[in-house]
Motif scaffolding. Sequence first.
Motif, PDB file in Angstrom:
ATOM      1  N   PRO A  41       0.703   9.211  -0.287  1.00 33.38           N
ATOM      2  CA  PRO A  41       1.529  10.389  -0.024  1.00 33.38           C
ATOM      3  C   PRO A  41       1.368  10.828   1.422  1.00 33.38           C
ATOM      4  O   PRO A  41       0.250  10.942   1.915  1.00 33.38           O
ATOM      5  CB  PRO A  41       0.976  11.446  -0.991  1.00 33.38           C
ATOM      6  CG  PRO A  41      -0.378  10.982  -1.374  1.00 33.38           C
ATOM      7  CD  PRO A  41      -0.391   9.495  -1.214  1.00 33.38           C
TER       8      PRO A  41
ATOM      9  N   LYS B  70      -6.050   5.876   8.464  1.00 33.99           N
ATOM     10  CA  LYS B  70      -5.696   5.464   7.103  1.00 33.99           C
ATOM     11  C   LYS B  70      -4.907   4.150   7.136  1.00 33.99           C
ATOM     12  O   LYS B  70      -4.270   3.799   8.134  1.00 33.99           O
ATOM     13  CB  LYS B  70      -4.930   6.562   6.369  1.00 33.99           C
ATOM     14  CG  LYS B  70      -3.751   7.126   7.094  1.00 33.99           C
ATOM     15  CD  LYS B  70      -3.165   8.287   6.311  1.00 33.99           C
ATOM     16  CE  LYS B  70      -4.180   9.274   5.826  1.00 33.99           C
ATOM     17  NZ  LYS B  70      -4.330  10.451   6.676  1.00 33.99           N
TER      18      LYS B  70
ATOM     19  N   TYR C   4      -2.633  11.208  10.119  1.00 39.63           N
ATOM     20  CA  TYR C   4      -3.919  11.589  10.717  1.00 39.63           C
ATOM     21  C   TYR C   4      -4.980  10.542  10.374  1.00 39.63           C
ATOM     22  O   TYR C   4      -5.029  10.049   9.253  1.00 39.63           O
ATOM     23  CB  TYR C   4      -4.324  12.960  10.154  1.00 39.63           C
ATOM     24  CG  TYR C   4      -5.646  13.460  10.647  1.00 39.63           C
ATOM     25  CD1 TYR C   4      -5.745  14.116  11.878  1.00 39.63           C
ATOM     26  CD2 TYR C   4      -6.801  13.268   9.893  1.00 39.63           C
ATOM     27  CE1 TYR C   4      -6.964  14.573  12.344  1.00 39.63           C
ATOM     28  CE2 TYR C   4      -8.036  13.724  10.350  1.00 39.63           C
ATOM     29  CZ  TYR C   4      -8.114  14.365  11.577  1.00 39.63           C
ATOM     30  OH  TYR C   4      -9.320  14.810  12.029  1.00 39.63           O
TER      31      TYR C   4
ATOM     32  N   THR D 107      -2.215   3.238   5.685  1.00 39.41           N
ATOM     33  CA  THR D 107      -0.765   3.360   5.876  1.00 39.41           C
ATOM     34  C   THR D 107      -0.417   3.435   7.355  1.00 39.41           C
ATOM     35  O   THR D 107       0.544   2.809   7.811  1.00 39.41           O
ATOM     36  CB  THR D 107      -0.246   4.621   5.142  1.00 39.41           C
ATOM     37  OG1 THR D 107      -0.623   4.513   3.770  1.00 39.41           O
ATOM     38  CG2 THR D 107       1.262   4.742   5.246  1.00 39.41           C
TER      39      THR D 107
ATOM     40  N   ASP E 148       0.859  -1.187   0.000  1.00 45.61           N
ATOM     41  CA  ASP E 148       0.000   0.000   0.000  1.00 45.61           C
ATOM     42  C   ASP E 148       0.892   1.232   0.000  1.00 45.61           C
ATOM     43  O   ASP E 148       1.882   1.292   0.734  1.00 45.61           O
ATOM     44  CB  ASP E 148      -0.936   0.028   1.212  1.00 45.61           C
ATOM     45  CG  ASP E 148      -1.973   1.140   1.075  1.00 45.61           C
ATOM     46  OD1 ASP E 148      -2.642   1.192   0.020  1.00 45.61           O
ATOM     47  OD2 ASP E 148      -2.093   1.972   1.984  1.00 45.61           O
TER      48      ASP E 148
ATOM     49  N   THR F  24      -7.111   7.671  -2.914  1.00 47.47           N
ATOM     50  CA  THR F  24      -7.648   6.317  -2.772  1.00 47.47           C
ATOM     51  C   THR F  24      -7.107   5.734  -1.469  1.00 47.47           C
ATOM     52  O   THR F  24      -6.072   6.185  -0.959  1.00 47.47           O
ATOM     53  CB  THR F  24      -7.194   5.423  -3.948  1.00 47.47           C
ATOM     54  OG1 THR F  24      -5.783   5.612  -4.155  1.00 47.47           O
ATOM     55  CG2 THR F  24      -7.923   5.777  -5.230  1.00 47.47           C
ATOM     56  N   SER F  25      -7.803   4.741  -0.928  1.00 47.58           N
ATOM     57  CA  SER F  25      -7.348   4.140   0.328  1.00 47.58           C
ATOM     58  C   SER F  25      -7.163   2.646   0.190  1.00 47.58           C
ATOM     59  O   SER F  25      -7.992   1.959  -0.431  1.00 47.58           O
ATOM     60  CB  SER F  25      -8.356   4.405   1.447  1.00 47.58           C
ATOM     61  OG  SER F  25      -7.953   3.685   2.610  1.00 47.58           O
TER      62      SER F  25
HETATM   63  C1  LIG Z   1       0.030  15.551  -1.424  1.00 43.61           C
HETATM   64  C2  LIG Z   1      -0.601  14.813  -0.288  1.00 43.61           C
HETATM   65  C3  LIG Z   1       0.010  14.802   0.956  1.00 43.61           C
HETATM   66  C4  LIG Z   1      -0.554  14.112   2.050  1.00 43.61           C
HETATM   67  N1  LIG Z   1       0.082  14.129   3.260  1.00 43.61           N
HETATM   68  C5  LIG Z   1      -0.464  13.479   4.323  1.00 43.61           C
HETATM   69  C6  LIG Z   1       0.179  13.497   5.593  1.00 43.61           C
HETATM   70  O1  LIG Z   1       1.274  14.052   5.776  1.00 43.61           O
HETATM   71  N2  LIG Z   1      -0.413  12.841   6.639  1.00 43.61           N
HETATM   72  C7  LIG Z   1      -1.600  12.186   6.478  1.00 43.61           C
HETATM   73  O2  LIG Z   1      -2.103  11.627   7.463  1.00 43.61           O
HETATM   74  N3  LIG Z   1      -2.230  12.127   5.269  1.00 43.61           N
HETATM   75  C8  LIG Z   1      -1.689  12.751   4.198  1.00 43.61           C
HETATM   76  N4  LIG Z   1      -2.300  12.723   2.963  1.00 43.61           N
HETATM   77  C9  LIG Z   1      -3.539  11.938   2.811  1.00 43.61           C
HETATM   78  C10 LIG Z   1      -3.313  10.462   2.442  1.00 43.61           C
HETATM   79  O3  LIG Z   1      -2.364  10.294   1.418  1.00 43.61           O
HETATM   80  C11 LIG Z   1      -4.672   9.881   2.006  1.00 43.61           C
HETATM   81  O4  LIG Z   1      -5.519   9.909   3.129  1.00 43.61           O
HETATM   82  C12 LIG Z   1      -4.600   8.487   1.418  1.00 43.61           C
HETATM   83  O5  LIG Z   1      -5.820   8.196   0.793  1.00 43.61           O
HETATM   84  C13 LIG Z   1      -4.307   7.417   2.454  1.00 43.61           C
HETATM   85  O6  LIG Z   1      -4.280   6.166   1.810  1.00 43.61           O
HETATM   86  P1  LIG Z   1      -4.241   4.810   2.660  1.00 43.61           P
HETATM   87  O7  LIG Z   1      -5.571   4.690   3.385  1.00 43.61           O
HETATM   88  O8  LIG Z   1      -4.029   3.733   1.641  1.00 43.61           O
HETATM   89  O9  LIG Z   1      -3.107   4.941   3.642  1.00 43.61           O
HETATM   90  C14 LIG Z   1      -1.764  13.416   1.873  1.00 43.61           C
HETATM   91  C15 LIG Z   1      -2.380  13.426   0.608  1.00 43.61           C
HETATM   92  C16 LIG Z   1      -1.808  14.118  -0.456  1.00 43.61           C
HETATM   93  C17 LIG Z   1      -2.505  14.107  -1.785  1.00 43.61           C
END
Ligand SMILES: Cc1cc2nc3c(=O)[nH]c(=O)nc-3n(C[C@H](O)[C@H](O)[C@H](O)COP(=O)(O)O)c2cc1C
Length: 189
Positions: free
Chosen positions: A33, A57, A54, A59, A30, A88-89
């Motif tokens: 960003p 998620k 936060y 990750t 997975d 996407t998640s």
């Molecule tokens: C450019 C960008 C930066 C991001 N930075 C963060 C971050 O620093 N911390 C965080 O919790 N989410 C951050 N996000 C949100 C996660 O990438 C987003 O919630 C993602 O869908 C999580 O996917 P996952 O559920 O597969 O982990 C960011 C999103 C973008 C587009």
Amino acid sequence: MKRISIGPKHEMIVQPAFIIGAYSEDKSPDFAPITWVSKTCEEGDENLIVISMYGEKKTRLNVQRTGQFSINLVSTSMLALMDYFGQTSGHDGVKDGMTYTYKKAVCVDAPTLDESRWVCECEVLSSVVTGQSETFFCRVKNVQVDERIDIDARGIDLTQFDPVIYSGNYHSIGEYLGGIGDHYHVGEK
Ligand SMILES: Cc1cc2nc3c(=O)[nH]c(=O)nc-3n(C[C@H](O)[C@H](O)[C@H](O)COP(=O)(O)O)c2cc1C
């Protein structure tokens, strides 16, 4: 120039964008960003990577469970991929809506993106929960860099990585401006 106060809304800690890679329970990769990345040190010269996530998620849960992840620097050629991963998640299944390749990191059990020119392999040392966020303090186990880039020559010259810079919006960077000590010599007035 006169500065005006605009309240707390537009604070920014600007730096290259990173995609974090970790394995899910079924060993599928997975990627997402995560740009709240910084560093500190315990003692001596061993730096700790500080990374904050936060909410619930995928990750965050993967990093909690495995204690291992990769940080993949995002070049402008990877912008669409990052934008996809960010919207996407992994909770909804493997992120296979775009084409990309990956392989296991060298020193930790985490996936790395083949397209990234700079990858940092990390292991979690401790974490602190603040409200709905969790901040992880992590040891660096290995760094991989594109073999065409000579980091020893003058340290990291970001122009060679053509990184995406994230300030709430996406940017690319301008010219290389030299290193510490190139612009002011101690003792000069
Ligand atoms: C450019 C960008 C930066 C991001 N930075 C963060 C971050 O620093 N911390 C965080 O919790 N989410 C951050 N996000 C949100 C996660 O990438 C987003 O919630 C993602 O869908 C999580 O996917 P996952 O559920 O597969 O982990 C960011 C999103 C973008 C587009």
